[in-house]
Write an enzyme that holds these catalytic residues in place. Structure first.
Site, PDB file in Angstrom:
ATOM      1  N   ASP A   1     -16.371 -80.076 -29.743  1.00  0.00           N
ATOM      2  CA  ASP A   1     -14.989 -80.674 -29.933  1.00  0.00           C
ATOM      3  C   ASP A   1     -14.094 -79.983 -28.536  1.00  0.00           C
ATOM      4  O   ASP A   1     -14.062 -79.434 -27.811  1.00  0.00           O
ATOM      5  CB  ASP A   1     -14.655 -79.750 -31.764  1.00  0.00           C
ATOM      6  CG  ASP A   1     -14.709 -78.048 -31.382  1.00  0.00           C
ATOM      7  OD1 ASP A   1     -14.288 -77.956 -30.635  1.00  0.00           O
ATOM      8  OD2 ASP A   1     -15.579 -78.158 -32.387  1.00  0.00           O
TER       9      ASP A   1
ATOM     10  N   ASP B   1     -21.465 -64.235  -0.295  1.00  0.00           N
ATOM     11  CA  ASP B   1     -20.907 -64.464   0.106  1.00  0.00           C
ATOM     12  C   ASP B   1     -19.770 -63.354   0.604  1.00  0.00           C
ATOM     13  O   ASP B   1     -18.801 -63.236   2.103  1.00  0.00           O
ATOM     14  CB  ASP B   1     -19.574 -66.241   0.215  1.00  0.00           C
ATOM     15  CG  ASP B   1     -20.961 -67.305  -0.111  1.00  0.00           C
ATOM     16  OD1 ASP B   1     -21.310 -67.514   1.080  1.00  0.00           O
ATOM     17  OD2 ASP B   1     -20.647 -67.176  -1.154  1.00  0.00           O
TER      18      ASP B   1
ATOM     19  N   ASP C   1     -11.817 -77.428 -28.911  1.00  0.00           N
ATOM     20  CA  ASP C   1     -11.173 -75.842 -29.650  1.00  0.00           C
ATOM     21  C   ASP C   1     -12.407 -74.768 -28.686  1.00  0.00           C
ATOM     22  O   ASP C   1     -13.708 -75.292 -29.668  1.00  0.00           O
ATOM     23  CB  ASP C   1     -11.131 -76.021 -31.627  1.00  0.00           C
ATOM     24  CG  ASP C   1     -10.518 -74.345 -31.133  1.00  0.00           C
ATOM     25  OD1 ASP C   1      -9.795 -74.259 -30.461  1.00  0.00           O
ATOM     26  OD2 ASP C   1     -10.754 -74.081 -32.473  1.00  0.00           O
TER      27      ASP C   1
ATOM     28  N   TYR D   1     -26.539 -71.278  -5.080  1.00  0.00           N
ATOM     29  CA  TYR D   1     -25.810 -72.521  -4.323  1.00  0.00           C
ATOM     30  C   TYR D   1     -25.161 -72.428  -3.296  1.00  0.00           C
ATOM     31  O   TYR D   1     -24.437 -71.385  -3.310  1.00  0.00           O
ATOM     32  CB  TYR D   1     -25.521 -73.926  -5.542  1.00  0.00           C
ATOM     33  CG  TYR D   1     -26.737 -74.140  -6.565  1.00  0.00           C
ATOM     34  CD1 TYR D   1     -28.239 -73.679  -6.723  1.00  0.00           C
ATOM     35  CD2 TYR D   1     -26.014 -74.583  -7.977  1.00  0.00           C
ATOM     36  CE1 TYR D   1     -28.760 -73.933  -7.599  1.00  0.00           C
ATOM     37  CE2 TYR D   1     -26.230 -74.437  -9.442  1.00  0.00           C
ATOM     38  CZ  TYR D   1     -28.344 -74.823  -8.994  1.00  0.00           C
ATOM     39  OH  TYR D   1     -28.815 -74.488 -10.124  1.00  0.00           O
TER      40      TYR D   1
ATOM     41  N   ASP E   1     -15.455 -77.279 -26.037  1.00  0.00           N
ATOM     42  CA  ASP E   1     -16.634 -76.933 -26.778  1.00  0.00           C
ATOM     43  C   ASP E   1     -17.584 -77.421 -26.723  1.00  0.00           C
ATOM     44  O   ASP E   1     -17.615 -78.515 -26.768  1.00  0.00           O
ATOM     45  CB  ASP E   1     -15.970 -76.119 -27.979  1.00  0.00           C
ATOM     46  CG  ASP E   1     -17.242 -75.278 -28.806  1.00  0.00           C
ATOM     47  OD1 ASP E   1     -18.778 -74.853 -27.936  1.00  0.00           O
ATOM     48  OD2 ASP E   1     -16.712 -74.592 -29.779  1.00  0.00           O
TER      49      ASP E   1
ATOM     50  N   ASP F   1     -17.517 -70.365 -19.989  1.00  0.00           N
ATOM     51  CA  ASP F   1     -17.899 -68.846 -20.279  1.00  0.00           C
ATOM     52  C   ASP F   1     -17.987 -68.862 -22.231  1.00  0.00           C
ATOM     53  O   ASP F   1     -18.790 -69.846 -22.760  1.00  0.00           O
ATOM     54  CB  ASP F   1     -16.766 -67.635 -20.121  1.00  0.00           C
ATOM     55  CG  ASP F   1     -17.407 -66.004 -20.413  1.00  0.00           C
ATOM     56  OD1 ASP F   1     -18.018 -65.914 -20.697  1.00  0.00           O
ATOM     57  OD2 ASP F   1     -17.646 -66.481 -18.921  1.00  0.00           O
TER      58      ASP F   1
ATOM     59  N   HIS G   1     -16.670 -62.781 -24.208  1.00  0.00           N
ATOM     60  CA  HIS G   1     -17.065 -62.083 -22.594  1.00  0.00           C
ATOM     61  C   HIS G   1     -15.486 -63.351 -21.872  1.00  0.00           C
ATOM     62  O   HIS G   1     -15.741 -63.234 -21.118  1.00  0.00           O
ATOM     63  CB  HIS G   1     -18.398 -62.269 -22.288  1.00  0.00           C
ATOM     64  CG  HIS G   1     -18.355 -62.523 -20.855  1.00  0.00           C
ATOM     65  ND1 HIS G   1     -18.252 -64.005 -20.371  1.00  0.00           N
ATOM     66  CD2 HIS G   1     -18.610 -61.311 -20.267  1.00  0.00           C
ATOM     67  CE1 HIS G   1     -19.143 -63.572 -18.671  1.00  0.00           C
ATOM     68  NE2 HIS G   1     -19.040 -61.650 -19.273  1.00  0.00           N
TER      69      HIS G   1
ATOM     70  N   THR H   1       0.716 -52.002 -21.704  1.00  0.00           N
ATOM     71  CA  THR H   1       0.854 -52.545 -22.776  1.00  0.00           C
ATOM     72  C   THR H   1      -0.465 -53.354 -23.006  1.00  0.00           C
ATOM     73  O   THR H   1      -0.822 -53.824 -23.528  1.00  0.00           O
ATOM     74  CB  THR H   1       1.585 -53.117 -23.280  1.00  0.00           C
ATOM     75  OG1 THR H   1       2.511 -53.885 -22.319  1.00  0.00           O
ATOM     76  CG2 THR H   1       3.227 -52.158 -23.567  1.00  0.00           C
TER      77      THR H   1
ATOM     78  N   PRO I   1      -4.521 -59.627 -28.209  1.00  0.00           N
ATOM     79  CA  PRO I   1      -2.948 -59.367 -27.528  1.00  0.00           C
ATOM     80  C   PRO I   1      -2.585 -58.444 -26.483  1.00  0.00           C
ATOM     81  O   PRO I   1      -1.223 -58.979 -26.132  1.00  0.00           O
ATOM     82  CB  PRO I   1      -2.568 -58.097 -29.115  1.00  0.00           C
ATOM     83  CG  PRO I   1      -3.681 -57.644 -28.770  1.00  0.00           C
ATOM     84  CD  PRO I   1      -4.986 -59.316 -28.834  1.00  0.00           C
TER      85      PRO I   1
ATOM     86  N   SER J   1     -19.019 -60.760 -13.295  1.00  0.00           N
ATOM     87  CA  SER J   1     -18.498 -61.108 -13.706  1.00  0.00           C
ATOM     88  C   SER J   1     -17.162 -60.996 -13.426  1.00  0.00           C
ATOM     89  O   SER J   1     -16.025 -62.065 -13.544  1.00  0.00           O
ATOM     90  CB  SER J   1     -18.618 -60.695 -15.458  1.00  0.00           C
ATOM     91  OG  SER J   1     -19.909 -61.385 -15.708  1.00  0.00           O
TER      92      SER J   1
END
Length: 533
Positions: A177, A327, A179, A301, A172, A151, A199, A215, A158, A358
């Site tokens: 890399d 499905d 991160d 697929y 990534d 994604d 997203h 919260t 938070p 999503s």
């Protein structure tokens, strides 16, 4: 020009072609004579780890990604590569503009009017799939299960909770890399169609959110962990090869589930990466799509479970993709998520409602995590091998989903997933022969049919009637032009309607679009495309 701006500038002019090499004797340098005159500074590299049959060729062109000129060059290059006789298969990795609706707002959805009655309480979606009852059966709530998530990356929102994420395995694939942090570029500053910064956070919150009702966001499987894999900058897959590599990374780093909340045209390398994951005993799921009328890849697929979206009172979401490839369905209309809104060009962490398949697929991914934790992922892999996903789907279709009155199973699948029923269902017996069986390999016609909501026989008949091609001649043409045919079927509605008989008119009178390669236009339309000789 800063480094990130330069990378973006290069990326919007990058072109990628995936190729499948012969079983032996293949050298990437064999393609140099064809490519060097078309792509500057091109390079070839293996697409997936420990695989020397699938390669990705990339370079930079003057044309910008997403334009008709870019698509035409990509399609023409594919035919040039195939014409060398060096590779057995080639396909352009490019997005389709039909998925972009310029009338729609850019960026994250907000808690605005238009959400359905009954979606006001944050827990409605979990209640719809009987999550509390499932937690009583699986009190660890998914402990030990890792969900690979290609994604936009992660943020330390938070209302999500850092404990919801596994940041020891993240990656990534845009920056190459380890991160996967989402840089949260303002939608107004993004060059990509349908950007949705944050997203990856909104979708992760549905799966493993660590908050409380007061919260934050409570996920379906808060005991599981999401492995963020930054592979896109938009909800449209710009380069499916990045998603393919992310799926493969999830497999090699020990994930148990892969949840894909983005979609596009797809290509054979992404399907291959998913198949390797399924063969490893993983469950791979994809969002059916929003507002486009077809089930997008990779959900289309056969080796990826496709999930459509519903709302409160078990009503299908009107803008969810639907069709024979779906499905099952799950909540996705007016779902509470942890995300971001932009205030004076600054992202602000919020909890709000949003809609999309999503979130439907992430609800099912959470249920898959609960089911795996309940039975033990190693136990399931030992017992079923590459059929773990098949067993999960079988249970969904035989009591693991509730079927509301008037339910259209041909459009929205087996029903709405019922987490408690899935965990209560007895595991089926499995013979040694069944254990060795994997997902059947689909033909090019079957893949194309799933993409446009037609079965293989219907598409074969349409092509035969309209083009006069039959038997092996038709199969060879479809295999050679599969990627380009998929592009035009999606990107040119009139072409799709003419071919499938959904509108009056003869396919042969349909004007060849400017995005065609000359070879495609002559083979399928009998004429050169616009602007080409």
């Amino acid at each position: 020009m800063d480094d990130s701006t330069e990378k973006t500038r290069l990326r919007v002019h990058e072109m990628r072609i995936a190729v499948q090499a012969p079983a032996s004797g293949f050298r990437p340098d064999d393609l140099a004579d064809v490519l060097c005159g078309v792509l500057a500074d091109w390079e070839a590299a293996p697409l997936l780890e420990d695989d020397d049959t699938l390669w990705l060729i990339s370079g930079h062109v003057e044309e910008q990604i997403g334009t008709g000129e870019y698509a035409r060059k990509a399609h023409s290059l594919v035919q040039a590569v195939l014409g060398t006789g060096t590779v057995t298969r080639a396909e352009a990795d490019l997005p389709v503009t039909a998925f972009v609706d310029p009338a729609r707002d850019r960026g994250a959805a907000s808690d605005a009017p238009g959400f359905p009655p009954g979606s006001e309480a944050s827990r409605w979606a979990r209640d719809a799939i009987r999550c509390d009852e499932a937690w009583a059966i699986e009190p660890t709530r998914g402990d030990g299960i890792r969900i690979g998530h290609p994604d936009t990356g992660y943020t330390l929102h938070p209302n999500l909770g850092v404990d919801a994420l596994d940041l020891t395995r993240d990656r990534d694939f845009l920056a190459n890399d380890d991160d996967a942090r989402d840089p949260l570029v303002s939608p107004d500053d993004s060059p990509w169609p349908l950007p949705f910064p944050g997203h990856g956070t909104t979708t992760a919150s549905v799966m493993t959110g660590q908050g409380t009702e007061a919260t934050g966001i409570v996920g379906v499987a808060p005991g599981a962990r999401v492995v963020p894999l930054r592979a896109v900058e938009s909800v449209i897959q710009l380069f499916d090869s990045d998603v393919a590599r992310a799926v493969d990374h999830a497999r090699t780093t020990g994930c148990h589930v892969v949840s894909i909340s983005v979609g596009g045209k797809g290509f054979f390398g992404l399907e291959a990466a998913i198949q390797r994951a399924v063969d490893a005993g993983m469950i791979v799921l994809g969002a059916a799509g929003n507002n486009v009328g077809i089930v997008v890849a990779p959900a289309s697929y056969p080796n990826c479970l496709a999930v459509a979206a519903t709302g409160p009172d078990d009503q299908p979401w009107p803008e969810s993709s639907r069709g024979r490839a779906v499905d099952v369905s799950a909540p996705g209309w007016g779902v509470h998520v942890a995300g971001y809104v932009w205030v004076n060009d600054t992202p602000r962490a919020r909890v709000f409602r949003s809609s999309g398949t999503s979130y439907a697929v992430t609800h099912l991914a959470g249920v898959a995590a609960l089911w795996l934790a309940h039975h033990g992922p190693d136990t399931l892999r030992e017992r079923y091998g590459p059929r773990v996903q098949s067993v999960f789907l079988t249970l969904l279709k035989t009591g693991g989903a509730k079927v509301p009155a008037g339910w259209d199973s041909a459009a929205f699948g087996a029903g709405i997933v019922d987490a408690a029923a899935m965990l209560s269902a007895a595991l089926p017996a499995e013979s040694a022969a069944d254990r060795r069986a994997g997902v059947p390999q689909a033909s090019a016609l079957a893949r194309l049919g799933a993409l446009v909501g037609a079965d293989e026989a219907q598409l074969r008949h349409a092509l035969t009637e309209r083009l006069g091609m039959t038997g092996e001649d038709l199969d060879r043409a479809v295999e050679r032009f599969e990627g380009e045919l998929a592009f035009h079927l999606i990107d040119e509605p009139l072409f799709r309607e003419s071919l499938l008989g959904e509108a009056a008119g003869d396919l042969m009178s349909f004007t060849a679009p400017a995005t065609c390669s000359p070879e495609f236009a002559l083979a399928f339309l009998g004429a050169a495309p616009e602007g080409q000789c």
